[in-house]
Design a protein around this motif. Sequence first.
Motif, PDB file in Angstrom:
ATOM      1  N   ARG A 147      10.290   8.360   0.066  1.00 42.86           N
ATOM      2  CA  ARG A 147      11.019   7.095  -0.046  1.00 42.86           C
ATOM      3  C   ARG A 147      11.809   6.980  -1.351  1.00 42.86           C
ATOM      4  NH1 ARG A 147       8.248   1.980   1.924  1.00 42.86           N
ATOM      5  NH2 ARG A 147      10.364   1.632   2.599  1.00 42.86           N
ATOM      6  N   ASN A 148      11.345   7.638  -2.397  1.00 42.35           N
ATOM      7  CA  ASN A 148      12.033   7.549  -3.683  1.00 42.35           C
ATOM      8  C   ASN A 148      11.990   8.903  -4.386  1.00 42.35           C
ATOM      9  OD1 ASN A 148      13.300   6.567  -5.964  1.00 42.35           O
ATOM     10  ND2 ASN A 148      11.443   5.631  -6.824  1.00 42.35           N
ATOM     11  N   PRO A 149      12.634   9.890  -3.772  1.00 41.94           N
ATOM     12  CA  PRO A 149      12.554  11.244  -4.338  1.00 41.94           C
ATOM     13  C   PRO A 149      13.150  11.295  -5.745  1.00 41.94           C
ATOM     14  CG  PRO A 149      14.214  11.135  -2.596  1.00 41.94           C
ATOM     15  CD  PRO A 149      13.489   9.831  -2.582  1.00 41.94           C
ATOM     16  N   ASP A 180       0.815  -1.219   0.000  1.00 44.30           N
ATOM     17  CA  ASP A 180       0.000   0.000   0.000  1.00 44.30           C
ATOM     18  C   ASP A 180       0.847   1.268   0.000  1.00 44.30           C
ATOM     19  OD1 ASP A 180       0.969  -0.475   2.517  1.00 44.30           O
ATOM     20  OD2 ASP A 180      -0.791   0.340   3.547  1.00 44.30           O
ATOM     21  N   GLY A 181       2.164   1.120   0.076  1.00 45.89           N
ATOM     22  CA  GLY A 181       3.028   2.304   0.093  1.00 45.89           C
ATOM     23  C   GLY A 181       3.973   2.307  -1.083  1.00 45.89           C
ATOM     24  N   CYS A 182       4.944   3.188  -1.028  1.00 50.02           N
ATOM     25  CA  CYS A 182       5.929   3.275  -2.111  1.00 50.02           C
ATOM     26  C   CYS A 182       6.781   2.011  -2.146  1.00 50.02           C
ATOM     27  CB  CYS A 182       6.834   4.491  -1.894  1.00 50.02           C
ATOM     28  SG  CYS A 182       8.115   4.613  -3.156  1.00 50.02           S
ATOM     29  N   ILE A 183       6.928   1.453  -3.326  1.00 47.71           N
ATOM     30  CA  ILE A 183       7.763   0.265  -3.496  1.00 47.71           C
ATOM     31  C   ILE A 183       9.038   0.581  -4.284  1.00 47.71           C
ATOM     32  CG2 ILE A 183       5.862  -1.375  -3.238  1.00 47.71           C
ATOM     33  CD1 ILE A 183       5.821  -1.651  -6.319  1.00 47.71           C
ATOM     34  N   GLY A 184       9.204   1.837  -4.621  1.00 46.40           N
ATOM     35  CA  GLY A 184      10.431   2.248  -5.307  1.00 46.40           C
ATOM     36  C   GLY A 184      10.503   1.823  -6.759  1.00 46.40           C
ATOM     37  N   CYS A 185       9.347   1.837  -7.430  1.00 49.84           N
ATOM     38  CA  CYS A 185       9.300   1.349  -8.818  1.00 49.84           C
ATOM     39  C   CYS A 185       9.489   2.444  -9.857  1.00 49.84           C
ATOM     40  CB  CYS A 185       7.974   0.650  -9.063  1.00 49.84           C
ATOM     41  SG  CYS A 185       6.532   1.720  -8.878  1.00 49.84           S
ATOM     42  N   GLY A 186       9.476   3.702  -9.424  1.00 47.80           N
ATOM     43  CA  GLY A 186       9.662   4.799 -10.371  1.00 47.80           C
ATOM     44  C   GLY A 186       8.374   5.493 -10.781  1.00 47.80           C
ATOM     45  N   CYS A 187       7.224   4.975 -10.334  1.00 48.86           N
ATOM     46  CA  CYS A 187       5.948   5.563 -10.764  1.00 48.86           C
ATOM     47  C   CYS A 187       5.684   6.907 -10.093  1.00 48.86           C
ATOM     48  CB  CYS A 187       4.800   4.597 -10.492  1.00 48.86           C
ATOM     49  SG  CYS A 187       4.344   4.466  -8.741  1.00 48.86           S
ATOM     50  N   LEU A 188       6.199   7.099  -8.876  1.00 48.44           N
ATOM     51  CA  LEU A 188       6.022   8.327  -8.094  1.00 48.44           C
ATOM     52  C   LEU A 188       4.547   8.676  -7.918  1.00 48.44           C
ATOM     53  CD1 LEU A 188       8.936  10.413  -9.668  1.00 48.44           C
ATOM     54  CD2 LEU A 188       8.991   8.934  -7.645  1.00 48.44           C
ATOM     55  N   SER A 189       3.691   7.654  -7.784  1.00 50.12           N
ATOM     56  CA  SER A 189       2.247   7.857  -7.714  1.00 50.12           C
ATOM     57  C   SER A 189       1.690   7.825  -6.288  1.00 50.12           C
ATOM     58  CB  SER A 189       1.530   6.779  -8.541  1.00 50.12           C
ATOM     59  OG  SER A 189       1.737   5.497  -7.963  1.00 50.12           O
ATOM     60  N   ARG A 190       2.466   7.396  -5.304  1.00 52.27           N
ATOM     61  CA  ARG A 190       1.960   7.283  -3.945  1.00 52.27           C
ATOM     62  C   ARG A 190       2.365   8.520  -3.146  1.00 52.27           C
ATOM     63  NH1 ARG A 190      -1.864   4.264  -3.536  1.00 52.27           N
ATOM     64  NH2 ARG A 190      -1.467   4.267  -1.309  1.00 52.27           N
ATOM     65  N   ARG A 191       1.619   8.751  -2.090  1.00 57.17           N
ATOM     66  CA  ARG A 191       1.900   9.930  -1.274  1.00 57.17           C
ATOM     67  C   ARG A 191       3.315   9.897  -0.690  1.00 57.17           C
ATOM     68  NH1 ARG A 191      -2.195  11.123   3.441  1.00 57.17           N
ATOM     69  NH2 ARG A 191      -3.549  10.525   1.776  1.00 57.17           N
ATOM     70  N   ASP A 192       3.781   8.695  -0.321  1.00 55.96           N
ATOM     71  CA  ASP A 192       5.106   8.612   0.302  1.00 55.96           C
ATOM     72  C   ASP A 192       6.254   8.439  -0.703  1.00 55.96           C
ATOM     73  OD1 ASP A 192       4.202   6.061  -0.314  1.00 55.96           O
ATOM     74  OD2 ASP A 192       5.151   5.113   1.419  1.00 55.96           O
ATOM     75  N   CYS A 193       5.957   8.459  -1.990  1.00 55.91           N
ATOM     76  CA  CYS A 193       7.037   8.324  -2.984  1.00 55.91           C
ATOM     77  C   CYS A 193       8.102   9.425  -2.874  1.00 55.91           C
ATOM     78  CB  CYS A 193       6.475   8.293  -4.403  1.00 55.91           C
ATOM     79  SG  CYS A 193       5.566   6.778  -4.779  1.00 55.91           S
ATOM     80  N   PRO A 194       7.682  10.697  -2.717  1.00 50.07           N
ATOM     81  CA  PRO A 194       8.712  11.738  -2.629  1.00 50.07           C
ATOM     82  C   PRO A 194       9.667  11.520  -1.453  1.00 50.07           C
ATOM     83  CG  PRO A 194       6.574  12.718  -3.026  1.00 50.07           C
ATOM     84  CD  PRO A 194       6.336  11.257  -2.737  1.00 50.07           C
TER      85      PRO A 194
HETATM   86  S1  FES Z   1       5.284   3.472  -5.623  1.00 50.21           S
HETATM   87 FE1  FES Z   1       6.375   3.660  -7.484  1.00 50.21          FE
HETATM   88  S2  FES Z   1       7.995   5.022  -6.944  1.00 50.21           S
HETATM   89 FE2  FES Z   1       6.795   4.947  -5.168  1.00 50.21          FE
END
Ligand code: FES
Length: 152
Positions: A133-135, A117-131
């Motif tokens: 966890r994966n800025p 349910d959170g950022c998985i670091g896939c590059g989509c930058l679509s989740r609230r916590d992406c910035p």
């Molecule tokens: S869920 Fe894809 S980069 Fe965060």
Amino acid sequence: MEKKSTRIKTLLTPGEVAKRCGVAVSALHFYESKGLIKSTRNAGNQRRYRRDVLRSVAIIKIAQRIGIPLATIGEAFGVLPEGQPLNAKEWAKLSSLWREELDRRIHTMVALRDQLDGCIGCGCLSRRDCPLRNPEDKLGERGTGARLLEED
Ligand code: FES
């Protein structure tokens, strides 16, 4: 014609193996063509499997279900002695061959369960916590896919 017996049969027909294992007979032929299991032929040139094939097919099914490729299963089975039921020591050897891979898969599945349910670091930058966890998709510099699931 084979005699019916109330005793446990040591040689099984493909149909009996398929039924007990929950696979199609064609799957047995496929596993055999890949060298994962072996059969003998009776006087009528029909396939017969030793009863211990049930354990091999059960392991193959589970390994496939958790995503271990057939080639990997074949490599592991290939180091084990042929022509006799495997003893506990040989099954332990197989287990040790897969332990690292299984640990890695367990780690990934737990991470997927806990982080889906959170950022998985896939590059989509679509989740609230992406910035957080994966800025700016910095994790993409470390490799492909879901970096937060695939890295320790
Ligand atoms: S869920 Fe894809 S980069 Fe965060």
